[in-house]
Design a protein around this motif. Structure first.
Motif, PDB file in Angstrom:
ATOM      1  N   ASN A  42       5.988  10.478  -3.453  1.00 48.47           N
ATOM      2  CA  ASN A  42       6.770  11.675  -3.765  1.00 48.47           C
ATOM      3  C   ASN A  42       6.071  12.963  -3.349  1.00 48.47           C
ATOM      4  OD1 ASN A  42       4.738  11.493  -5.756  1.00 48.47           O
ATOM      5  ND2 ASN A  42       5.955  12.678  -7.209  1.00 48.47           N
ATOM      6  N   THR A  67       8.234  16.127  -4.745  1.00 45.44           N
ATOM      7  CA  THR A  67       9.660  16.296  -4.478  1.00 45.44           C
ATOM      8  C   THR A  67      10.392  16.910  -5.663  1.00 45.44           C
ATOM      9  OG1 THR A  67       9.996  14.001  -5.178  1.00 45.44           O
ATOM     10  CG2 THR A  67       9.754  14.404  -2.816  1.00 45.44           C
ATOM     11  N   ASP A  68       9.841  16.738  -6.875  1.00 51.19           N
ATOM     12  CA  ASP A  68      10.500  17.261  -8.070  1.00 51.19           C
ATOM     13  C   ASP A  68       9.860  18.560  -8.565  1.00 51.19           C
ATOM     14  OD1 ASP A  68       8.111  16.128  -8.819  1.00 51.19           O
ATOM     15  OD2 ASP A  68       8.903  15.073 -10.582  1.00 51.19           O
ATOM     16  N   SER A  70       9.261  22.081  -9.786  1.00 52.70           N
ATOM     17  CA  SER A  70      10.165  23.077 -10.372  1.00 52.70           C
ATOM     18  C   SER A  70       9.766  24.472  -9.926  1.00 52.70           C
ATOM     19  CB  SER A  70      10.134  22.999 -11.902  1.00 52.70           C
ATOM     20  OG  SER A  70       8.972  23.591 -12.405  1.00 52.70           O
TER      21      SER A  70
END
Length: 326
Positions: A42, A67-68, A70
């Protein structure tokens, strides 16, 4: 020596700090001959050259982006070790990618200039430029992908020395956007004045001769009376620094300077988590990351970055967590 390190230390080739160019070539040959590390799926790695140092030099950085990620997540600025004379940002790919993946934050690794070709303050100015550009959103499309949360700085050995120096300068300039320091076995006393420099003069991995040679490359004649930003141990005022996570290696010629700096920060009112791991060599988390001591240190490092980054409410901890790990 910790039993888990005995075989590793026995087979570790001597480092050539007297000839940094030869050592860099040796490292490059070694890296080319081995499989690259398997990184979390990721994580995207980007290279950025948009930050300019004080003299116009373009500082290369490596960005590790989950990828995540925030929009409001913190960022860790990581500075590699190597005695101020060797090392590259990509050598810490595994560590930086793991931190980014496990915590869901951006990590920026700095490829600062090295001595003796570029003595102090070149590398220090490069690291300072990256941290301040990041805080100012830097004008880089790559940096714009990072979160706008807290900034934590850290590194190992000379990288920890540079991180500590950047924290000092930011404090002196009244800039408070850095919320934590990660200092692994910091290389911060150019005068070689602490007892462990004699006690472990022939220590494994990095010894007193190596230390002397590296400081000579980095500071030359200034090493006996160094500027504080070159050798943070020279600083007399540690009030107002950001919280710190400090690791000292018990069988390391640098052990006592790490302990002294941590204790002086505590006396100055800085929140410090200090761990001294007995019977392990300098650079132990990088040399042997799968050993029990390294796993503990790296697990605590992740928790410290989490806490300094403000990722969750942390329970109150004593000022001095541990002077010795059992």
């Amino acid at each position: 020596m910790d039993a888990e390190f005995e075989g590793i230390v026995a087979n570790f080739p001597p480092l050539q700090f007297d000839d940094p160019a030869a050592q860099r070539a040796s490292f490059a040959e070694l890296h080319a001959s081995i499989e690259p590390p398997r990184l979390p799926g990721n994580i995207e790695i980007l290279v950025d050259r948009s930050v300019r140092s004080v003299d116009g030099h373009h500082v290369e950085t490596r960005l590790y982006l989950p990828t995540d990620l925030s929009a409001h997540s913190p960022t860790l600025v990581w500075i590699h070790g190597g005695g101020y004379v060797v090392g590259t940002a990509d050598e810490d790919d595994s560590l930086c990618a793991r931190i980014a993946s496990d915590l869901g934050i951006g990590v920026v690794s700095v490829d600062y200039r090295l001595a003796p070709e570029h003595p102090y303050p070149a590398g220090f100015e490069d690291c300072y430029a990256v941290v301040t550009a990041l805080a100012a959103a830097g004008g880089s499309a790559q940096f714009d992908r990072l979160g706008d949360g807290n900034i934590v700085i850290g590194g190992g050995s000379a990288g920890a020395g540079l991180a500590a120096a950047v924290a000092l300068r930011l404090r002196d300039e009244g800039l408070t956007f850095v919320t934590g320091q990660i200092l692994l076995y910091p290389f911060i006393d150019s005068t070689l004045g602490f007892d462990s420099m004699r006690r472990y003069a022939d220590g494994a991995i990095f010894n007193a001769h190596d230390a002397e040679v590296c400081w000579q490359h980095y500071l030359g004649a200034e090493r006996s009376a160094p500027p504080a930003y070159a050798s943070p141990s020279a600083t007399t005022n540690l009030v107002g620094l950001p919280p710190a996570y400090v690791v000292a290696a018990g069988a390391d010629c640098l052990h006592d300077e790490a302990i002294d700096y941590a204790l002086r920060m505590i006396r100055a009112g800085v929140s410090v988590e200090l761990h001294s791991f007995p019977d392990v060599p300098h650079g132990f988390t990088g040399v042997a990351p799968r050993t029990s001591a390294s796993k503990r240190a790296l697990s605590d490092l992740l928790e410290a970055v989490r806490r300094f980054g403000g990722l969750r409410e942390a329970a109150p901890k004593p000022v001095l967590v541990a002077v010795s790990e059992e």
